[in-house]
Design an enzyme around this catalytic site. Sequence first.
Site, short mmCIF file in Angstrom:
data_model
loop_
_atom_site.label_atom_id
_atom_site.label_comp_id
_atom_site.label_asym_id
_atom_site.label_seq_id
_atom_site.Cartn_x
_atom_site.Cartn_y
_atom_site.Cartn_z
N CYS A 142 0.85 -1.13 -0.01
CA CYS A 142 -0.02 -0.09 0.08
C CYS A 142 0.95 1.18 -0.11
CB CYS A 142 -1.00 -0.15 1.06
SG CYS A 142 -1.97 -1.52 1.16
N HIS B 46 -3.77 6.87 1.73
CA HIS B 46 -4.12 5.42 0.92
C HIS B 46 -5.55 5.24 1.29
CE1 HIS B 46 -4.19 1.43 0.03
NE2 HIS B 46 -4.28 1.10 1.38
N ASN C 9 -10.20 -0.85 -2.12
CA ASN C 9 -8.77 -0.67 -1.73
C ASN C 9 -7.90 -1.24 -2.92
OD1 ASN C 9 -6.33 -0.99 -0.78
ND2 ASN C 9 -6.59 -1.57 1.21
N1 ACO Z 1 -19.45 -9.30 6.17
C1 ACO Z 1 -20.11 -9.83 7.32
N2 ACO Z 1 -19.49 -10.09 8.26
C2 ACO Z 1 -18.18 -10.05 8.48
C3 ACO Z 1 -17.22 -9.78 7.37
C4 ACO Z 1 -17.94 -9.53 6.15
N3 ACO Z 1 -17.21 -9.10 4.89
N4 ACO Z 1 -15.87 -10.16 7.59
C5 ACO Z 1 -16.01 -10.49 8.73
N5 ACO Z 1 -17.37 -10.39 9.43
C6 ACO Z 1 -17.94 -10.70 10.76
C7 ACO Z 1 -16.72 -11.61 11.45
O1 ACO Z 1 -16.82 -13.07 10.95
C8 ACO Z 1 -17.15 -11.45 12.93
O2 ACO Z 1 -18.29 -12.21 13.11
P1 ACO Z 1 -18.60 -12.81 14.79
O3 ACO Z 1 -18.43 -11.51 15.64
O4 ACO Z 1 -19.65 -13.38 14.60
O5 ACO Z 1 -17.21 -13.54 15.04
C9 ACO Z 1 -17.48 -9.84 12.65
O6 ACO Z 1 -17.89 -9.61 11.45
C10 ACO Z 1 -16.65 -8.93 13.17
O7 ACO Z 1 -15.14 -9.29 12.68
P2 ACO Z 1 -13.91 -8.30 12.94
O8 ACO Z 1 -13.00 -9.11 12.27
O9 ACO Z 1 -13.96 -8.32 14.35
O10 ACO Z 1 -14.40 -7.22 12.19
P3 ACO Z 1 -13.93 -5.67 12.30
O11 ACO Z 1 -15.02 -4.99 13.10
O12 ACO Z 1 -12.51 -5.63 13.08
O13 ACO Z 1 -13.81 -5.38 11.15
C11 ACO Z 1 -12.19 -4.84 9.27
C12 ACO Z 1 -12.97 -5.83 9.90
C13 ACO Z 1 -13.08 -3.98 8.62
C14 ACO Z 1 -11.16 -5.47 8.53
C15 ACO Z 1 -11.57 -3.93 10.33
O14 ACO Z 1 -10.79 -4.74 11.31
C16 ACO Z 1 -10.65 -2.89 9.75
O15 ACO Z 1 -11.26 -2.01 9.60
N6 ACO Z 1 -9.33 -3.21 9.87
C17 ACO Z 1 -8.31 -2.29 9.23
C18 ACO Z 1 -7.64 -3.05 8.05
C19 ACO Z 1 -7.78 -2.70 6.76
O16 ACO Z 1 -8.55 -1.52 6.34
N7 ACO Z 1 -7.21 -3.16 5.78
C20 ACO Z 1 -7.05 -2.86 4.61
C21 ACO Z 1 -6.28 -3.47 3.80
S1 ACO Z 1 -4.55 -3.17 4.50
C22 ACO Z 1 -4.18 -1.96 4.08
O17 ACO Z 1 -4.51 -1.36 3.07
C23 ACO Z 1 -3.22 -1.10 4.77
#
Ligand code: ACO
Length: 336
Positions: A115, A261, A291
């Site tokens: 990224c 980004h 992304n």
């Molecule tokens: N749709 C529906 N539910 C989902 C999905 C989806 N696509 N993905 C995960 N879930 C569920 C999980 O299974 C979990 O269910 P559970 O509570 O029954 O176990 C629930 O949603 C919460 O999961 P988490 O992994 O805790 O979700 P979180 O709230 O952390 O959100 C996310 C995930 C959006 C990826 C978040 O962690 C985030 O914003 N991270 C930042 C990282 C990022 O943006 N990366 C981008 C690429 S890296 C880069 O470019 C630098």
Amino acid sequence: MKRTVIKGTGRYVPPRLVTNDDLAKIIDTTDEWIEQRTGIKQRYWIPEEGNVGASDLALEATKIALGRAGWKPEDIDLIIFATLSPDIYFPGSGCLLQHKLGLDTTPALDIRQQCTGFLYGLTTADAYIKSGYANRVLVVGAEVHSSGLDITDRGRDVAVLFGDGAAVVCVEGVETDANVGVLTSKLHSQGKNADILMLEAPASKYSERITIEMIEQARHYPKMEGKAVFKLAVRILPEVAQEALAGAGLKIEDIDMFFPHQANLRINQFFQKTMGIPDEKIFNNIQKYGNTTAASIPLALDDAMEQGLIGKSGDTVMFIGLGAGMTWGAVIYRFQ
Ligand code: ACO
């Protein structure tokens, strides 16, 4: 003094529009879940058939950027190609793009900084230009993610985030006394956090680079500890922004537009709030494109320039991002 200035930009995304609702038909997710957590509404993916690689998307973006710069392919002294999804394992996509541009021996190098690939690419171009090695450099960010995502319920946390696309910036060394062009670059990496965002296989460290067992364990798909990435990003982005401002001797009010980004709208909103940036001074288009990793910052720049939001002489912008590695950085640029 020689300054590195942008002469033209271009972007290209493949025609297959994939909305959140389209994804919800294939995997267990919803438009609401994706939008609330990431801001993403849609992304573009390559066609399911036809073998379209990162260099193919880059070629289309390059044609636009060259046209706007008024360059012919032969004017390019060096191609810097940032991607984490090269067309093939080796050689790099820079070489493939070079050939597709009809060039014969123009040097080309690939940058694998994920990224932050564009930030590393632009900084490398600036260094090559200021050293006198090259004067007209093509800086490319291009990704084809869709063919390498686990588009099943198992991979839903990552699969919904990524889009395919390419964006290109033509930069040139210009002799001027004005304080324009790339004003400062601050780059970092931290390998101790390599495993919070990675794609493990195929891997040369294993005697068998990829096995059926690894495939069954989904180790050939990207793996991300989303919360850990989020926490690092919201701490590090303000830090590196301040470091870049100090490096350029500027204050936050001097920046006309921030181009973070496009990893996640929530990360960028956090960054905006921490830094006290007004809404009109930060540009996000993750809603439209998802992304696109190495392409995301130049893709946002091109989008904003096309809308006439930025690009006047004297406009000052900050490009900033964090990604796998972990790597992060910020570049401050002033339009000539
Ligand atoms: N749709 C529906 N539910 C989902 C999905 C989806 N696509 N993905 C995960 N879930 C569920 C999980 O299974 C979990 O269910 P559970 O509570 O029954 O176990 C629930 O949603 C919460 O999961 P988490 O992994 O805790 O979700 P979180 O709230 O952390 O959100 C996310 C995930 C959006 C990826 C978040 O962690 C985030 O914003 N991270 C930042 C990282 C990022 O943006 N990366 C981008 C690429 S890296 C880069 O470019 C630098």
